[in-house]
Design an enzyme around this catalytic site. Sequence first.
Site, PDB file in Angstrom:
ATOM      1  N   ARG A 148       0.860  -1.184   0.000  1.00  0.00           N
ATOM      2  CA  ARG A 148       0.000   0.000   0.000  1.00  0.00           C
ATOM      3  C   ARG A 148       0.900   1.240   0.000  1.00  0.00           C
ATOM      4  NH1 ARG A 148      -2.614   3.214   4.596  1.00  0.00           N
ATOM      5  NH2 ARG A 148      -4.104   4.477   3.458  1.00  0.00           N
ATOM      6  N   HIS A 181      -2.822  10.992   0.411  1.00  0.00           N
ATOM      7  CA  HIS A 181      -2.346  10.791   1.783  1.00  0.00           C
ATOM      8  C   HIS A 181      -1.753  12.122   2.250  1.00  0.00           C
ATOM      9  CE1 HIS A 181      -1.066   7.397   4.696  1.00  0.00           C
ATOM     10  NE2 HIS A 181      -0.766   8.531   5.302  1.00  0.00           N
ATOM     11  N   GLU A 216      -7.536   8.528   5.758  1.00  0.00           N
ATOM     12  CA  GLU A 216      -7.878   9.195   7.014  1.00  0.00           C
ATOM     13  C   GLU A 216      -8.361  10.635   6.847  1.00  0.00           C
ATOM     14  OE1 GLU A 216      -4.750   8.765   9.892  1.00  0.00           O
ATOM     15  OE2 GLU A 216      -4.828   6.592   9.832  1.00  0.00           O
ATOM     16  N   ASN A 236      -7.637   1.890   9.435  1.00  0.00           N
ATOM     17  CA  ASN A 236      -6.346   2.107  10.098  1.00  0.00           C
ATOM     18  C   ASN A 236      -6.593   2.126  11.593  1.00  0.00           C
ATOM     19  OD1 ASN A 236      -5.513   2.521   7.487  1.00  0.00           O
ATOM     20  ND2 ASN A 236      -5.034   4.687   7.725  1.00  0.00           N
ATOM     21  N   TYR A 255      -4.653   2.113  15.572  1.00  0.00           N
ATOM     22  CA  TYR A 255      -3.493   2.096  16.462  1.00  0.00           C
ATOM     23  C   TYR A 255      -3.898   1.913  17.918  1.00  0.00           C
ATOM     24  CZ  TYR A 255      -0.895   3.442  12.390  1.00  0.00           C
ATOM     25  OH  TYR A 255      -0.336   3.418  11.137  1.00  0.00           O
ATOM     26  N   GLU A 282      -3.623  -0.081   8.031  1.00  0.00           N
ATOM     27  CA  GLU A 282      -2.486   0.370   8.842  1.00  0.00           C
ATOM     28  C   GLU A 282      -2.642  -0.166  10.255  1.00  0.00           C
ATOM     29  OE1 GLU A 282      -1.628   4.582   9.116  1.00  0.00           O
ATOM     30  OE2 GLU A 282      -1.970   4.861   6.979  1.00  0.00           O
TER      31      GLU A 282
HETATM   32  C1  FCB Z   1      -1.607   7.363  10.496  1.00  0.00           C
HETATM   33  C2  FCB Z   1      -1.145   7.875   9.152  1.00  0.00           C
HETATM   34  C3  FCB Z   1       0.192   7.349   8.722  1.00  0.00           C
HETATM   35  C4  FCB Z   1       1.170   7.226   9.871  1.00  0.00           C
HETATM   36  C5  FCB Z   1       0.541   6.539  11.055  1.00  0.00           C
HETATM   37  C6  FCB Z   1       1.468   6.356  12.245  1.00  0.00           C
HETATM   38  O1  FCB Z   1      -2.509   8.260  11.051  1.00  0.00           O
HETATM   39  O2  FCB Z   1      -2.073   7.541   8.157  1.00  0.00           O
HETATM   40  O3  FCB Z   1       0.665   8.159   7.691  1.00  0.00           O
HETATM   41  O4  FCB Z   1       1.694   8.448  10.183  1.00  0.00           O
HETATM   42  O5  FCB Z   1      -0.601   7.229  11.460  1.00  0.00           O
END
Ligand code: FCB
Length: 449
Positions: A77, A120, A167, A296, A298, A357
């Site tokens: 990607r 992006h 995002e 995405n 985290y 992500e």
């Molecule tokens: C996301 C972004 C990516 C990267 C990660 C850690 O929000 O899409 O570009 O910075 O965080």
Amino acid sequence: MNEESFPEGFVWGVATSAYQIEGAVAEGGRGPSIWDTFSHTPGVVDNDDTGDVACDHYHRWREDLDLMVDLGIASYRFSVAWPRVMPDGRTVNQEGLDFYRRLVDGLLERGIRPLMTLYHWDLPQSLDVGEAGGWLSRDLPDRFVDYALVLGKELGDRVPAITTLNEPWCSAYLGYASGEHAPGRTEDALAYRAAHHLNLAHGRAVTALRDVLPPTADVSVALNLLQVQAASDRPEDVVAAQHADLIANRMFLDPMFGGGYSDELRTSTAGLTDWSFLRPGDEAEIGVGLDSLGLNFYNPSRVGAGPGAPFPGTHRAFFADIPGPRTVMGWPIVPSGLTDLLLRVHRDTGLPIRVTENGLGAQEAVEDGVVHDTDRIDYLHSHLTAVHEAMRQGADVRGYYVWSLLDNFEWAWGYDKRFGLVHVDFADQRRTPKASAHWYADVITRNGL
Ligand code: FCB
């Protein structure tokens, strides 16, 4: 699918984005982007780092593609820099297009499936002029359509999957409300206007792309939906968490998948925006069908009525602490949040999902030729287990992309926070696969944990 393994055909990938890795910002006819301007503004990025050189991927892309082959990566990607392809946001620069054509052909020659993101965050600077420029401008959706069509016509025959936006929450709320991202504006109301224009750009681009892409094309968007939890059972915290869910998630999900912005969203944002940017017909243009959805993830977010850091775009919700382990980014590590979010998105959209992500940021160095990133291995392992659990409960997850292949320019955090499976020495550009890279290669070989 047993406890340890993933279904056959599950796609193992890695992700990057143009501004974070390419460098060569003034080469090949590339024009400046809002991130060039922003990162060159003193004080806005840690250490005043910029993407001027980054991983020098523009020159080293062959080596980077070979690294992926070594890891057994099935899909890559990446994102296209709009200002490389259209330096002024409008006129095509063949040299820029050729770079991506070579990249895509290089992937295909190596048996790696391209997943191409169109936007992006690196908007051509010439499209962001004046107080009402950038995503505040009603003209941007059509500029984006033109750009999408160039890529669709040029590469649509060889790129099987295209993502419109990465995002849009970040572009809108971090770019226009909190000011942490380019273009660095800080007025809540602007974020809603920007979010709507991003939605409109997405919808119009999908419709336009359908005309030029083969019928087998997979068209998607990549959202960083927030897994929002209320800070407590107190009614005011529950209301604040619902408000955050509406402005961060349903601002995008409602028009893309729900038939239009909901009354709840309109009520919840009263006083934050007057919605004067919304015109008849817009919602129908946004709510076009997609083939899949990128997610995405985290960390989850705990939100309440305060005190705490303000939630971007509002003064009615605040982040609360999530106890437990955190990454050096300060992001809580809660893998079950990913299971919950995948199941929610599955219920809300019914679409096949890719985790586009997921990864861990750390401060780390090469010691005796090795990076012992056991924390990253633990993070990836626990999150893959969470993906597996969501699939066991019915979510249709087709692939997983580690963020990121390489340590890179981590936006407002600069180069200090490293997300790569592969360490990059930014002094000499040497690449060193970390322990996590070897671990991931092993996961791919056995198609499971
Ligand atoms: C996301 C972004 C990516 C990267 C990660 C850690 O929000 O899409 O570009 O910075 O965080």
